[in-house]
Structures are given as structure tokens and as C-alpha cells.
Enzyme design. Structure first.
Site, mmCIF file in Angstrom:
data_model
loop_
_atom_site.group_PDB
_atom_site.id
_atom_site.type_symbol
_atom_site.label_atom_id
_atom_site.label_comp_id
_atom_site.label_asym_id
_atom_site.label_seq_id
_atom_site.Cartn_x
_atom_site.Cartn_y
_atom_site.Cartn_z
ATOM 1 N N ALA A 89 0.842 -1.200 0.000
ATOM 2 C CA ALA A 89 0.000 0.000 0.000
ATOM 3 C C ALA A 89 0.871 1.240 0.000
ATOM 4 C CB ALA A 89 -0.921 0.015 1.218
ATOM 5 N N ASP A 90 0.384 2.265 -0.658
ATOM 6 C CA ASP A 90 1.018 3.575 -0.585
ATOM 7 C C ASP A 90 0.292 4.485 0.392
ATOM 8 O OD1 ASP A 90 3.228 4.244 -2.933
ATOM 9 O OD2 ASP A 90 1.987 2.509 -3.358
#
EC number: 5.3.1.23
Length: 392
Positions: A266-267
Site C-alpha cells: 500500500a502507498d
């Protein structure tokens, strides 16, 4: 031995240039925040945790150099302002990745607190920053290993283990991952790829599948590179093969092992669990839901942004159209002085419009669990994540 995307000693920072992988292994030195901004923006280094660490350490190296050359202000407030301005500049390099903004805010707070202490000078403020930046590097590897262990345990307990009927050893699992979330995206070991490493280390992994991850090919260039390096049994697929992989279980072929779980990085994770990650993640989550395959997000708590309520509030970076219309790589079979000549090839019709978002947002409703360094967060009976609890 796992790969090192970041090499750091006090006053010296280098990054593995990921644009050249898997064909060339070249480390680029970074001497300043400006150097790091360009390295991050050009994606010579990528992955939300790695971006934050490189940004923080680049400024530490710059401060060390200024102090060594007696160019650092003796005034604590002036050093504080200098550091905060540099951090703000670094955050602008990749705005979607929350780890960088989180680190900048945290480091800025440490610097401000130090600058308020009576009797300190500018050098002591800089030292407080450098020490905190170095701790980030150490903590990331420790956190990644914890993510790997928690995630592996959850998959084995909740995923569908492959069985002897498909030609697999009973009790093992197969995992599909997207983009690159390993040592190249972090300080070491990795998040989603860290879970795969942990499964492999305990003999519980039947096979890992990695997507090509168009348009920048982080899966084929980087994840495949790490899997081969670590001798993990793995198969590369193109992005549009994922549905066929989940739907079919063909005995005797390379795709004979049923997928037990899809694990991605995930960013940015919003407070409700909506997750921004590499473009294509949302589609995989939809496929997982349809085929009854567990879908997991692996990320440290620094990736969870409690100030962003839902995915609708996440700013999605858009990349240049050339990343879609062109492909760069070495000419096959021809070497000069041990290196193959790199070429850029056009793969699209001239004049075509291009939409190239770097990320998409996967709704929390499609996510079965979020793997962090303190455990796996699951939804309650109403289908809601309560992520605030892991910060208590």
C-alpha cells in the site's frame, strides 16, 4: 542474503537504481535532499517505505556535510526552518505515498522540540534529526519481519491450503502478489513480499505468482528479480492473466497450484481501510472477491493515514504518457564489454491520448485483512475496520 535497495553509513547514502534492473546493478550516490527528490520522482527508488527512508537519510547526509564544512547555522531556529523546508520539498516528490509525509511530520516535530530546548545550538538540532532518520532505517527492517510473520500465520490459518489433488504438497499455500513490495521497496525484507519470504522460510509456500505490473513493470523487473535472487519458487504472469489463474487449476502445468491468497502492499491506507496502491490492485481485489480468494494488504502503521477518512480523499498521482507508450530494455543477445545496449521502443500509435494514473483505490469492502507490524486487522461483524485501535 536479501537485496539491499539502500546502503547507508553516517554521511554516505546510495540507492540501487531500479530503472536499470534486472539488467544492471548500479548504485547511485545521493548527497542532498535535491538528489533524493529527483531519484524519487524519476522512480530510481520507489516503494512507499523506501521513499520515506531515502528522503529522510538524504537530508541527514546533507546536514552532515554542512556541519563538516562549518556551513551549518549555530542558531537552532534557523536549522529547524532549514530542515522543515527541505522536508516539505521532499514530500512533493511523490504525493500519494503517505509514509513520506508521515515521516516528514514526525521528523519535523522532533526537530522543533529540540530547537525549543534552552541552550542547544544548531548542530545539536541537526544531530537530533540525523539520529531520528537513522532509527527509521533500523525500525523498518524490524517492522517488515513482523509483518511477514503475522501475515504468514494469518494466511496459513485462513487461506485455502493447496492439496494433493492439484499435485501440491498438502498444507502449503500459493500466493499472488502485485507490483514490488520487497527489499527493493523498503529498507529490507519487504511487506507483502515479506509475507511470501516468511512462508517460504517455514516451508509453507508452494509457489508465488507475481504480476508483470504494467506500465512500469515493477513485477517483472523487480519482484521477479527478488524471487529469483532468493530462490523462491515463482511464476510470472501478465496483468490480464490473473482472472484465468484464479479460475483454473490445471494439473501438470506451471499454473497447476490454486491461489490461496492475494497479498499486496500500500502507498496509503485511509482511516476506513480504503487502500491506494499500484494501479491494477483494485481489479485484483474484485477478482479475489468473485473467486473466493482472500485479499490482504500488508503495510506498516506509517502507511495508515488516520487523517484521510476514505479513499475518495486520496490524491492519485498521474505519470507521463511515455511510460505507457514506450518500453525500455536491453537488446537481446548482444553485449558490449559485458553489458547489453539499452533501447527504448515505441509500442503505441503516435498521437493516441493516454491516461496513466500510478495508483488506484481498493474499497475496504474488498479487503479481508490489513497486515501490520503489530498484527492483522480484520473487519468487525458489520464489515468495518477499526484501525485507530492499533495506535492505542
Amino acid at each position: 542474503m536479501t537485496l539491499a535497495a539502500i546502503t547507508y553509513t553516517r554521511g554516505s547514502l546510495s540507492i540501487l537504481n531500479q530503472l536499470l534492473l534486472p539488467h544492471q546493478t548500479t548504485y547511485d550516490p545521493l548527497h542532498s535532499a535535491c538528489d533524493a527528490w529527483h531519484a524519487i520522482h524519476e522512480m530510481r527508488v520507489r516503494g512507499a517505505p523506501a521513499i520515506a527512508i531515502v528522503a529522510a537519510l538524504s537530508l541527514a547526509v546533507e546536514l552532515d556535510a554542512l556541519a563538516a564544512n562549518n556551513q551549518l547555522s549555530p542558531e537552532p531556529k534557523e536549522v529547524e526552518v532549514f530542515i522543515r523546508e527541505k522536508l516539505e520539498y521532499l514530500v512533493s516528490s511523490r504525493p500519494t505515498a503517505v509514509n513520506l509525509a508521515e515521516a516528514a511530520g514526525r521528523l519535523g516535530g522532533i526537530v522543533s522540540a529540540k530547537a525549543e530546548v534552552r541552550g542547544v545550538d544548531g548542530r545539536e538540532v541537526a544531530e537530533a534529526y540525523i539520529a531520528a532518520a537513522q532509527r527509521m532505517l533500523e525500525d523498518d527492517v524490524k517492522d517488515n519481519r513482523a509483518i511477514g510473520e503475522f501475515g504468514a500465520r494469518w494466511v496459513l490459518e485462513n487461506g485455502v491450503a493447496t492439496g494433493s489433488e492439484s499435485g501440491s504438497e498438502k498444507g502449503k499455500v500459493a500466493v499472488l502478489t502485485h507490483c514490488n513490495t520487497g527489499s527493493l521497496a523498503t529498507a529490507g525484507y519487504g511487506t507483502a513480499l515479506g509475507v511470501i519470504r516468511s512462508l517460504h522460510a517455514t516451508g509453507s509456500l508452494e509457489r508465488a505468482y507475481c504480476t508483470e505490473t504494467r506500465p512500469y513493470n515493477q513485477g517483472s523487473r523487480l519482484t521477479a528479480y527478488e524471487l529469483v535472487h532468493d530462490k523462491i519458487p515463482a511464476t510470472l504472469i501478465t496483468d490480464n492473466m490473473a482472472a484465468a489463474l484464479l479460475a483454473r487449476n490445471r494439473a501438470g502445468s506451471a499454473a497447476s497450484v490454486g491461489v490461496s491468497a492475494i497479498i499486496v502492499g500500500a502507498d496509503r491506507v485511509a482511516a476506513n481501510g480504503d487502500t491506494a496502491n499500484k494501479i491494477g490492485t483494485y481489479g485484483l481485489a474484485v477478482l479475489a472477491k468473485y473467486h473466493g480468494v482472500k485479499f490482504l494488504v500488508a503495510a506498516p502503521r506509517t502507511t495508515i493515514d488516520m487523517n484521510t477518512k476514505t479513499g475518495a480523499d486520496i490524491v492519485i498521482e498521474e505519470r507521463p504518457k511515455q511510460e505507457v507508450t514506450r518500453v525500455r530494455g536491453p537488446r537481446a543477445g548482444e553485449e558490449v564489454d559485458g553489458l547489453r545496449a539499452m533501447e527504448t521502443i515505441t509500442v503505441a500509435a503516435n498521437g493516441i491520448d493516454v491516461w496513466n494514473p500510478a495508483f488506484d483505490v481498493t474499497p475496504a469492502a474488498l479487503i479481508d485483512g490489513i497486515i501490520t507490524e503489530v498484527g492483522v486487522v480484520e473487519k468487525d461483524a458489520s464489515g468495518a475496520f477499526h484501525l485507530a485501535r492499533i495506535f492505542e
